[in-house]
Design a protein around this motif. Sequence first.
Motif, PDB file in Angstrom:
ATOM      1  N   HIS A  34      52.293  24.546 100.117  1.00 30.11           N
ATOM      2  CA  HIS A  34      51.348  25.565  99.690  1.00 30.11           C
ATOM      3  C   HIS A  34      51.726  25.947  98.259  1.00 30.11           C
ATOM      4  O   HIS A  34      52.902  26.126  97.954  1.00 30.11           O
ATOM      5  N   ILE A  35      50.703  26.115  97.424  1.00 23.98           N
ATOM      6  CA  ILE A  35      50.927  26.524  96.035  1.00 23.98           C
ATOM      7  C   ILE A  35      49.938  27.641  95.700  1.00 23.98           C
ATOM      8  O   ILE A  35      48.762  27.553  96.047  1.00 23.98           O
ATOM      9  N   PHE A  36      50.425  28.669  95.034  1.00 23.17           N
ATOM     10  CA  PHE A  36      49.572  29.745  94.534  1.00 23.17           C
ATOM     11  C   PHE A  36      49.939  30.000  93.080  1.00 23.17           C
ATOM     12  O   PHE A  36      51.116  30.105  92.749  1.00 23.17           O
ATOM     13  N   GLN A  37      48.927  30.094  92.229  1.00 17.26           N
ATOM     14  CA  GLN A  37      49.162  30.387  90.813  1.00 17.26           C
ATOM     15  C   GLN A  37      48.143  31.423  90.339  1.00 17.26           C
ATOM     16  O   GLN A  37      46.978  31.371  90.722  1.00 17.26           O
ATOM     17  N   LYS A  38      48.616  32.331  89.511  1.00 17.24           N
ATOM     18  CA  LYS A  38      47.729  33.325  88.908  1.00 17.24           C
ATOM     19  C   LYS A  38      48.139  33.527  87.459  1.00 17.24           C
ATOM     20  O   LYS A  38      49.306  33.769  87.172  1.00 17.24           O
ATOM     21  N   ALA A  39      47.171  33.421  86.572  1.00 20.77           N
ATOM     22  CA  ALA A  39      47.392  33.696  85.151  1.00 20.77           C
ATOM     23  C   ALA A  39      46.422  34.796  84.747  1.00 20.77           C
ATOM     24  O   ALA A  39      45.252  34.778  85.131  1.00 20.77           O
ATOM     25  N   GLN A  40      46.911  35.744  83.988  1.00 24.39           N
ATOM     26  CA  GLN A  40      46.063  36.862  83.564  1.00 24.39           C
ATOM     27  C   GLN A  40      46.375  37.210  82.127  1.00 24.39           C
ATOM     28  O   GLN A  40      47.539  37.238  81.730  1.00 24.39           O
ATOM     29  N   ILE A  41      45.339  37.453  81.371  1.00 25.16           N
ATOM     30  CA  ILE A  41      45.515  37.925  80.003  1.00 25.16           C
ATOM     31  C   ILE A  41      44.780  39.253  79.872  1.00 25.16           C
ATOM     32  O   ILE A  41      43.693  39.426  80.417  1.00 25.16           O
ATOM     33  N   SER A  42      45.432  40.171  79.199  1.00 23.28           N
ATOM     34  CA  SER A  42      44.861  41.490  78.966  1.00 23.28           C
ATOM     35  C   SER A  42      44.739  41.686  77.461  1.00 23.28           C
ATOM     36  O   SER A  42      45.716  41.551  76.731  1.00 23.28           O
ATOM     37  N   LEU A  43      43.529  41.986  77.018  1.00 22.61           N
ATOM     38  CA  LEU A  43      43.257  42.173  75.592  1.00 22.61           C
ATOM     39  C   LEU A  43      42.750  43.587  75.359  1.00 22.61           C
ATOM     40  O   LEU A  43      41.749  44.005  75.959  1.00 22.61           O
ATOM     41  N   ALA A  44      43.425  44.320  74.491  1.00 20.55           N
ATOM     42  CA  ALA A  44      43.023  45.699  74.198  1.00 20.55           C
ATOM     43  C   ALA A  44      41.758  45.705  73.350  1.00 20.55           C
ATOM     44  O   ALA A  44      41.686  45.026  72.329  1.00 20.55           O
ATOM     45  N   ILE A  45      40.774  46.446  73.826  1.00 20.72           N
ATOM     46  CA  ILE A  45      39.542  46.642  73.055  1.00 20.72           C
ATOM     47  C   ILE A  45      39.662  47.941  72.265  1.00 20.72           C
ATOM     48  O   ILE A  45      39.311  48.001  71.089  1.00 20.72           O
ATOM     49  N   THR A  46      40.156  48.970  72.945  1.00 24.18           N
ATOM     50  CA  THR A  46      40.465  50.255  72.308  1.00 24.18           C
ATOM     51  C   THR A  46      41.807  50.712  72.877  1.00 24.18           C
ATOM     52  O   THR A  46      42.424  50.000  73.666  1.00 24.18           O
ATOM     53  N   ASP A  47      42.248  51.909  72.539  1.00 23.87           N
ATOM     54  CA  ASP A  47      43.501  52.429  73.090  1.00 23.87           C
ATOM     55  C   ASP A  47      43.439  52.621  74.601  1.00 23.87           C
ATOM     56  O   ASP A  47      44.463  52.574  75.276  1.00 23.87           O
ATOM     57  N   ASN A  56      42.895  32.126  89.089  1.00 22.02           N
ATOM     58  CA  ASN A  56      43.672  31.946  90.308  1.00 22.02           C
ATOM     59  C   ASN A  56      43.482  30.535  90.846  1.00 22.02           C
ATOM     60  O   ASN A  56      42.363  30.008  90.831  1.00 22.02           O
ATOM     61  N   HIS A  57      44.564  29.956  91.330  1.00 22.68           N
ATOM     62  CA  HIS A  57      44.492  28.637  91.947  1.00 22.68           C
ATOM     63  C   HIS A  57      45.355  28.634  93.202  1.00 22.68           C
ATOM     64  O   HIS A  57      46.502  29.074  93.176  1.00 22.68           O
ATOM     65  N   THR A  58      44.789  28.162  94.302  1.00 23.56           N
ATOM     66  CA  THR A  58      45.545  27.992  95.534  1.00 23.56           C
ATOM     67  C   THR A  58      45.385  26.549  96.007  1.00 23.56           C
ATOM     68  O   THR A  58      44.341  25.928  95.806  1.00 23.56           O
ATOM     69  N   TYR A  59      46.432  26.036  96.621  1.00 21.60           N
ATOM     70  CA  TYR A  59      46.433  24.665  97.124  1.00 21.60           C
ATOM     71  C   TYR A  59      47.202  24.624  98.433  1.00 21.60           C
ATOM     72  O   TYR A  59      48.277  25.214  98.550  1.00 21.60           O
ATOM     73  N   ASP A  60      46.629  23.938  99.404  1.00 22.24           N
ATOM     74  CA  ASP A  60      47.285  23.717 100.689  1.00 22.24           C
ATOM     75  C   ASP A  60      47.112  22.240 101.017  1.00 22.24           C
ATOM     76  O   ASP A  60      45.991  21.761 101.172  1.00 22.24           O
ATOM     77  N   SER A  61      48.202  21.496 101.106  1.00 22.41           N
ATOM     78  CA  SER A  61      48.104  20.057 101.330  1.00 22.41           C
ATOM     79  C   SER A  61      47.589  19.707 102.725  1.00 22.41           C
ATOM     80  O   SER A  61      47.062  18.621 102.930  1.00 22.41           O
ATOM     81  N   THR A  62      47.719  20.629 103.671  1.00 25.66           N
ATOM     82  CA  THR A  62      47.199  20.410 105.025  1.00 25.66           C
ATOM     83  C   THR A  62      46.441  21.656 105.471  1.00 25.66           C
ATOM     84  O   THR A  62      46.925  22.439 106.292  1.00 25.66           O
ATOM     85  N   PRO A  63      45.237  21.858 104.939  1.00 24.49           N
ATOM     86  CA  PRO A  63      44.481  23.066 105.279  1.00 24.49           C
ATOM     87  C   PRO A  63      43.906  23.004 106.696  1.00 24.49           C
ATOM     88  O   PRO A  63      43.834  21.929 107.308  1.00 24.49           O
ATOM     89  N   ALA A  64      43.509  24.142 107.177  1.00 22.20           N
ATOM     90  CA  ALA A  64      42.848  24.228 108.474  1.00 22.20           C
ATOM     91  C   ALA A  64      41.482  23.541 108.398  1.00 22.20           C
ATOM     92  O   ALA A  64      40.960  23.272 107.314  1.00 22.20           O
ATOM     93  N   VAL A  65      40.897  23.290 109.552  1.00 23.28           N
ATOM     94  CA  VAL A  65      39.586  22.651 109.620  1.00 23.28           C
ATOM     95  C   VAL A  65      38.561  23.497 108.866  1.00 23.28           C
ATOM     96  O   VAL A  65      38.552  24.725 108.973  1.00 23.28           O
ATOM     97  N   ASP A  66      37.728  22.849 108.073  1.00 20.57           N
ATOM     98  CA  ASP A  66      36.660  23.482 107.282  1.00 20.57           C
ATOM     99  C   ASP A  66      37.179  24.394 106.160  1.00 20.57           C
ATOM    100  O   ASP A  66      36.446  25.249 105.672  1.00 20.57           O
ATOM    101  N   VAL A  67      38.427  24.230 105.768  1.00 18.47           N
ATOM    102  CA  VAL A  67      38.991  24.982 104.647  1.00 18.47           C
ATOM    103  C   VAL A  67      39.302  23.987 103.535  1.00 18.47           C
ATOM    104  O   VAL A  67      39.873  22.930 103.786  1.00 18.47           O
TER     105      VAL A  67
END
Length: 82
Positions: A34-47, A56-67
């Motif tokens: 199982h692999i889970f990855q999350k990348a986030q960038i925050s950019l200030a518009i004002t103070d 977000n990315h998720t990976y399961d090499s042996t997922p359940a049926v219909d997943v």
Amino acid sequence: MNVYVSYNQTFNNNAKLIYNGYYQPRFDQSNDCHIFQKAQISLAITDSINLIISLNHTYDSTPAVDVKESDFSQKVGISYKF
């Protein structure tokens, strides 16, 4: 066994990058994982207002049926600091 990676980088007062990754193989079958990855960038518009972009990315090499084996999502939002 689990592997967890976390990375935070503030580029200046206006931009911040956050990454979290998690890898969990099955102990007796290393090709089953199982692999889970999350990348986030925050950019200030004002103070008090930030633009938030998340991937977000998720990976399961042996997922359940219909997943799906792999899933990718992206979100864009605004945050407000009181």
